[in-house]
Design a protein around this motif. Structure first.
Motif, mmCIF file in Angstrom:
data_model
loop_
_atom_site.group_PDB
_atom_site.id
_atom_site.type_symbol
_atom_site.label_atom_id
_atom_site.label_comp_id
_atom_site.label_asym_id
_atom_site.label_seq_id
_atom_site.Cartn_x
_atom_site.Cartn_y
_atom_site.Cartn_z
ATOM 1 N N PHE A 101 65.359 13.481 61.303
ATOM 2 C CA PHE A 101 65.190 14.911 61.046
ATOM 3 C C PHE A 101 65.477 15.275 59.593
ATOM 4 N N CYS A 102 66.320 14.493 58.900
ATOM 5 C CA CYS A 102 66.472 14.689 57.459
ATOM 6 C C CYS A 102 65.154 14.382 56.741
ATOM 7 N N TYR A 103 64.465 13.342 57.228
ATOM 8 C CA TYR A 103 63.147 12.978 56.693
ATOM 9 C C TYR A 103 62.177 14.145 56.875
ATOM 10 N N ILE A 104 62.141 14.720 58.063
ATOM 11 C CA ILE A 104 61.239 15.838 58.343
ATOM 12 C C ILE A 104 61.619 17.064 57.515
ATOM 13 N N ARG A 105 62.908 17.357 57.434
ATOM 14 C CA ARG A 105 63.383 18.524 56.671
ATOM 15 C C ARG A 105 62.995 18.412 55.204
ATOM 16 N N GLU A 106 63.254 17.256 54.620
ATOM 17 C CA GLU A 106 62.929 17.063 53.205
ATOM 18 C C GLU A 106 61.423 17.162 52.967
ATOM 19 N N ARG A 107 60.641 16.554 53.849
ATOM 20 C CA ARG A 107 59.174 16.594 53.705
ATOM 21 C C ARG A 107 58.656 18.021 53.794
ATOM 22 N N ASN A 108 59.135 18.776 54.773
ATOM 23 C CA ASN A 108 58.614 20.125 54.984
ATOM 24 C C ASN A 108 59.100 21.112 53.929
ATOM 25 N N ARG A 109 60.281 20.885 53.380
ATOM 26 C CA ARG A 109 60.747 21.767 52.307
ATOM 27 C C ARG A 109 59.936 21.554 51.033
ATOM 28 N N LYS A 110 59.505 20.318 50.819
ATOM 29 C CA LYS A 110 58.665 20.040 49.651
ATOM 30 C C LYS A 110 57.255 20.586 49.846
ATOM 31 N N ALA A 111 56.743 20.509 51.074
ATOM 32 C CA ALA A 111 55.368 20.928 51.351
ATOM 33 C C ALA A 111 55.233 22.437 51.444
ATOM 34 N N CYS A 112 56.315 23.133 51.841
ATOM 35 C CA CYS A 112 56.295 24.600 51.986
ATOM 36 C C CYS A 112 55.153 25.059 52.896
ATOM 37 N N ASP A 113 55.073 24.489 54.068
ATOM 38 C CA ASP A 113 54.030 24.843 55.034
ATOM 39 C C ASP A 113 54.201 26.299 55.463
ATOM 40 N N PRO A 114 53.212 27.178 55.189
ATOM 41 C CA PRO A 114 53.345 28.602 55.528
ATOM 42 C C PRO A 114 53.500 28.849 57.026
ATOM 43 N N GLU A 115 52.997 27.930 57.859
ATOM 44 C CA GLU A 115 53.106 28.120 59.306
ATOM 45 C C GLU A 115 54.546 27.988 59.796
ATOM 46 N N LEU A 116 55.383 27.339 59.002
ATOM 47 C CA LEU A 116 56.790 27.201 59.387
ATOM 48 C C LEU A 116 57.620 28.429 59.005
ATOM 49 N N LYS A 117 57.061 29.317 58.200
ATOM 50 C CA LYS A 117 57.722 30.573 57.834
ATOM 51 C C LYS A 117 59.104 30.351 57.209
ATOM 52 N N GLY A 118 59.221 29.293 56.412
ATOM 53 C CA GLY A 118 60.492 29.009 55.760
ATOM 54 C C GLY A 118 61.404 28.097 56.546
ATOM 55 N N ALA A 119 60.988 27.689 57.735
ATOM 56 C CA ALA A 119 61.797 26.795 58.555
ATOM 57 C C ALA A 119 61.573 25.346 58.154
ATOM 58 N N ASP A 120 62.463 24.474 58.617
ATOM 59 C CA ASP A 120 62.342 23.042 58.332
ATOM 60 C C ASP A 120 61.491 22.320 59.366
ATOM 61 N N LEU A 121 61.448 22.858 60.559
ATOM 62 C CA LEU A 121 60.655 22.274 61.633
ATOM 63 C C LEU A 121 60.463 23.322 62.714
ATOM 64 N N ALA A 122 59.533 23.048 63.629
ATOM 65 C CA ALA A 122 59.255 23.976 64.727
ATOM 66 C C ALA A 122 59.460 23.277 66.063
ATOM 67 N N ALA A 123 59.951 24.028 67.036
ATOM 68 C CA ALA A 123 60.163 23.493 68.385
ATOM 69 C C ALA A 123 60.267 24.657 69.353
ATOM 70 N N ASP A 124 59.999 24.371 70.611
ATOM 71 C CA ASP A 124 60.137 25.386 71.664
ATOM 72 C C ASP A 124 61.589 25.378 72.135
ATOM 73 N N LEU A 125 62.462 26.015 71.370
ATOM 74 C CA LEU A 125 63.892 25.990 71.674
ATOM 75 C C LEU A 125 64.224 26.694 72.980
ATOM 76 N N SER A 126 63.463 27.701 73.312
ATOM 77 C CA SER A 126 63.737 28.446 74.543
ATOM 78 C C SER A 126 63.618 27.565 75.776
ATOM 79 N N ASN A 127 62.789 26.534 75.682
ATOM 80 C CA ASN A 127 62.616 25.608 76.798
ATOM 81 C C ASN A 127 63.275 24.249 76.527
ATOM 82 N N GLY A 128 64.215 24.228 75.577
ATOM 83 C CA GLY A 128 65.008 23.027 75.334
ATOM 84 C C GLY A 128 64.256 21.861 74.734
ATOM 85 N N GLU A 129 63.461 22.135 73.706
ATOM 86 C CA GLU A 129 62.759 21.050 73.028
ATOM 87 C C GLU A 129 63.531 20.645 71.771
ATOM 88 N N ILE A 130 63.779 19.375 71.576
ATOM 89 C CA ILE A 130 64.441 18.775 70.405
ATOM 90 C C ILE A 130 65.960 18.973 70.400
#
Length: 333
Positions: A101-130
């Motif tokens: 997840f450090c790998y994913i965080r670093e990659r996504n912070r460098k890429a600045c993917d607009p779909e993440l809205k400033g987040a490091d990663l996306a998951a369905d937390l309400s249903n217990g994903e990740i």
């Protein structure tokens, strides 16, 4: 005589009070860790360069949850492994998932993917994903919550800051999965890219798992219906005995492609369409049904969680477990 009575009375008092003190001490030790998990469920942080938190976009609500690294590891470890697994296996899983997840965080912070809205990663937390929150863990573990959260908090604390890096010093994308067919897969064969630390290795313990081999059966009609949804080009009118053609596999056994109805289909697409636990399968037609015999559970790349636990039972420590499944270099953050 009176002194003896006093001594007896004091002993009875201590016997009554000590259990209460012990319970209070344990509750005081555990409760902060549980409250930390809960208090981290806040929305967007102003400091977007803070390296010590994970910002997770909840795909079900659109909100961002900010979780400190240590608490993220506790909730992610609970998601990935049963708390009754061996300590050394849990440590190995913590280091692997933190690196991943450090790998994913670093990659996504460098890429600045607009779909993440400033987040490091996306998951369905309400249903217990990740990652599991305190509330979700209380629901999952019930009366065992404080016992298990204490154990996992101790595990995470014991390896806090340890990560695996590649030969260039970057975070390693440490993949992991439930169990193999006896040998893991190389990343190139499954994901299409080469990683020097994600090569195929032997994992013989997995074959001993009680659920390593599973059987999935479909009637002729059911099988053809799913095949038609999967590929419009397949000839679903072919005789059942001739519907299945040649199969191409990786060296470890995963199906790369299989010919069904005259069309080459990927093993991964078959796994998804027919609800198989892995792409290591044999398919045959018998008695009016199509039968899959499946080995293992998961994509097969990286560390086998069942294998890690089996190694821990045999006395291997977490460094030895990680060294077996990855070509590694350990670092502390």
């Amino acid at each position: 005589m009176k002194s003896r009575l006093y001594i007896i009375a004091i002993c009875f008092l201590l016997m009554a009070v000590l259990p209460l003190i012990s319970k209070k001490d344990v509750m005081d030790l555990i409760r902060p860790a549980a409250e930390e998990i809960n208090s981290s469920d806040t929305e967007e942080s102003e400091d977007k360069d803070d390296k010590d938190v994970f910002r997770i976009l909840d795909s079900s609500t659109g909100k961002i949850t900010v979780v400190p690294d240590s608490n993220f590891c506790i909730g992610a470890l609970a998601y990935e492994m049963p708390p009754l697994y061996e300590d050394e296996a849990l440590k190995a899983q913590t280091v692997a998932l933190y690196s991943h997840f450090c790998y994913i965080r670093e990659r996504n912070r460098k890429a600045c993917d607009p779909e993440l809205k400033g987040a490091d990663l996306a998951a369905d937390l309400s249903n217990g994903e990740i990652w599991y929150s305190e509330k979700q863990l209380k629901e999952k573990w019930g009366s065992g919550f404080y016992k298990y959260i204490k154990k996992l908090s101790g595990i995470v604390s014991s390896v806090q800051g340890e990560v695996i890096r590649d030969k260039n010093g970057a975070y390693a994308d440490c993949c992991y999965f439930a169990q193999s067919c006896g040998k893991t897969e190389g990343s190139k064969d499954i994901f299409g890219y080469e990683k020097e630390y994600l090569q195929a290795v032997s994992s013989p313990w997995d074959r001993l798992a009680p659920d390593n081999r599973t059987r999935v059966e479909y009637t002729d009609k059911e099988f053809r219906a799913k095949l038609e949804e999967l590929s419009k080009n397949s000839d679903c009118k072919m005789p059942s005995e001739k519907l299945i053609g040649k199969t191409e596999r990786t060296p470890s056994g995963s199906v790369i492609t299989i010919e069904i109805g005259g069309v080459q289909l990927s093993g991964q697409s078959i796994r998804t369409a027919y609800g198989l636990r892995s792409a290591v399968f044999d398919l045959f037609y018998k008695g009016g049904s199509f039968i899959f015999m499946v080995s293992g559970y998961g994509h097969g790349v990286g560390m086998s969680q069942y294998g890690a636990n089996s190694m821990a039972k045999e006395g291997f420590d977490y460094h030895e477990i990680l060294s077996h499944y990855y070509s590694i270099s350990f670092h502390s953050e």
